[in-house]
Design an enzyme around this catalytic site. Structure first.
Site, PDB file in Angstrom:
ATOM      1  N   ASN A  13       3.116 -10.168 -15.744  1.00 32.34           N
ATOM      2  CA  ASN A  13       2.497 -10.451 -14.437  1.00 32.34           C
ATOM      3  C   ASN A  13       1.708 -11.754 -14.498  1.00 32.34           C
ATOM      4  O   ASN A  13       1.746 -12.557 -13.563  1.00 32.34           O
ATOM      5  CB  ASN A  13       1.579  -9.304 -14.027  1.00 32.34           C
ATOM      6  N   HIS A 108      -1.613  -2.301  -9.881  1.00 34.37           N
ATOM      7  CA  HIS A 108      -1.454  -0.959 -10.426  1.00 34.37           C
ATOM      8  C   HIS A 108      -0.049  -0.477 -10.090  1.00 34.37           C
ATOM      9  O   HIS A 108       0.386  -0.596  -8.933  1.00 34.37           O
ATOM     10  CB  HIS A 108      -2.510  -0.023  -9.821  1.00 34.37           C
ATOM     11  N   LEU A 143     -12.065   3.687 -10.425  1.00 33.54           N
ATOM     12  CA  LEU A 143     -10.804   3.266 -11.035  1.00 33.54           C
ATOM     13  C   LEU A 143      -9.656   3.265 -10.017  1.00 33.54           C
ATOM     14  O   LEU A 143      -9.455   4.243  -9.299  1.00 33.54           O
ATOM     15  CB  LEU A 143     -10.448   4.223 -12.190  1.00 33.54           C
ATOM     16  N   GLU A 173       6.268  -5.919  -8.915  1.00 34.09           N
ATOM     17  CA  GLU A 173       4.932  -6.441  -9.243  1.00 34.09           C
ATOM     18  C   GLU A 173       4.983  -7.962  -9.329  1.00 34.09           C
ATOM     19  O   GLU A 173       4.101  -8.672  -8.829  1.00 34.09           O
ATOM     20  CB  GLU A 173       4.447  -5.878 -10.585  1.00 34.09           C
TER      21      GLU A 173
END
Ligand code: GRF
Length: 195
Positions: A13, A108, A143, A173
């Site tokens: 990423n 995430h 979180l 992503e």
């Protein structure tokens, strides 16, 4: 805008973010920081001429504040405007998050608010979900829980394994995070929803 990227591993990423910050993009990378000295992403960043820093968390044990104090000491001289967590596998305390509230993003691998935490692909498969995906969100003290800035959905295919599903999500992503960062760096917080 100056962007710090935090990694713990391969940094795929991170690499997509570095590749995106060129030309008339409003942001440039100022540092890549890892808590793992052997993170493969460090070499990938250095190969592109981006400064890298390592702050190992192991010496601090469960002294999270001590680790974060060391991170701040390394980070501040680079004067980042934005922090992008990209495969960074350390929870950050409210103290650190508050210092960067509104200026720190995370990606995430689930369609939040579903599947906060770890093993997201395994959990989506176990639940029999037909759709899965990834989310970019602002980091808050809770979180995987801040305001959503982007999501990309993928289908779960018959016969999918955790690995095949993870690969399909990771590809999204790599599309989503650079799009969200470019918009966020211009002060635009409208969420991006893919496909
Ligand atoms: C991947 O599992 C990805 O889904 C999550 O962090 C892990 C490593 O990503 N965001 P990267 O290749 O280090 O960016």
């Amino acid at each position: 805008k100056r962007v710090a990227i935090f990694i713990s591993g391969g940094g795929s990423n991170m690499l997509k973010l570095l590749e995106s910050m060129q030309g008339d993009h409003p942001a440039r990378p100022c540092v890549v920081l890892s808590n793992q000295p052997e993170a493969g992403g460090l070499e990938r960043a250095a190969a592109r001429g981006v400064p890298t820093e390592v702050v190992r968390h192991q010496p601090f044990g469960d002294d999270r504040e001590g680790f974060e104090h060391a991170v701040m000491g390394v980070l501040v001289p680079y004067a980042p405007d934005i922090i992008c967590l990209a495969g960074f596998m350390r929870k950050l305390t409210a103290g650190f998050v508050d210092r960067w509230q509104g200026r720190m993003l995370n990606i995430h691998p689930s369609l939040l608010p579903k599947y906060k935490g770890l093993h997201t692909h395994r959990r989506a498969l176990a639940a029999g979900d037909r759709a899965h995906g990834c989310t970019v969100h602002e980091v808050t003290a809770a979180l995987d829980d801040g305001p959503i800035l982007g999501q990309a959905r993928v289908p779960v295919e018959p016969g999918d394994t955790e690995a095949s599903l993870a690969a399909r999500v990771l590809a999204q992503e790599h599309r989503l995070y650079p799009m969200v960062l470019e918009r966020f760096a211009q002060g635009d917080r409208r969420p991006i929803l893919l496909p």
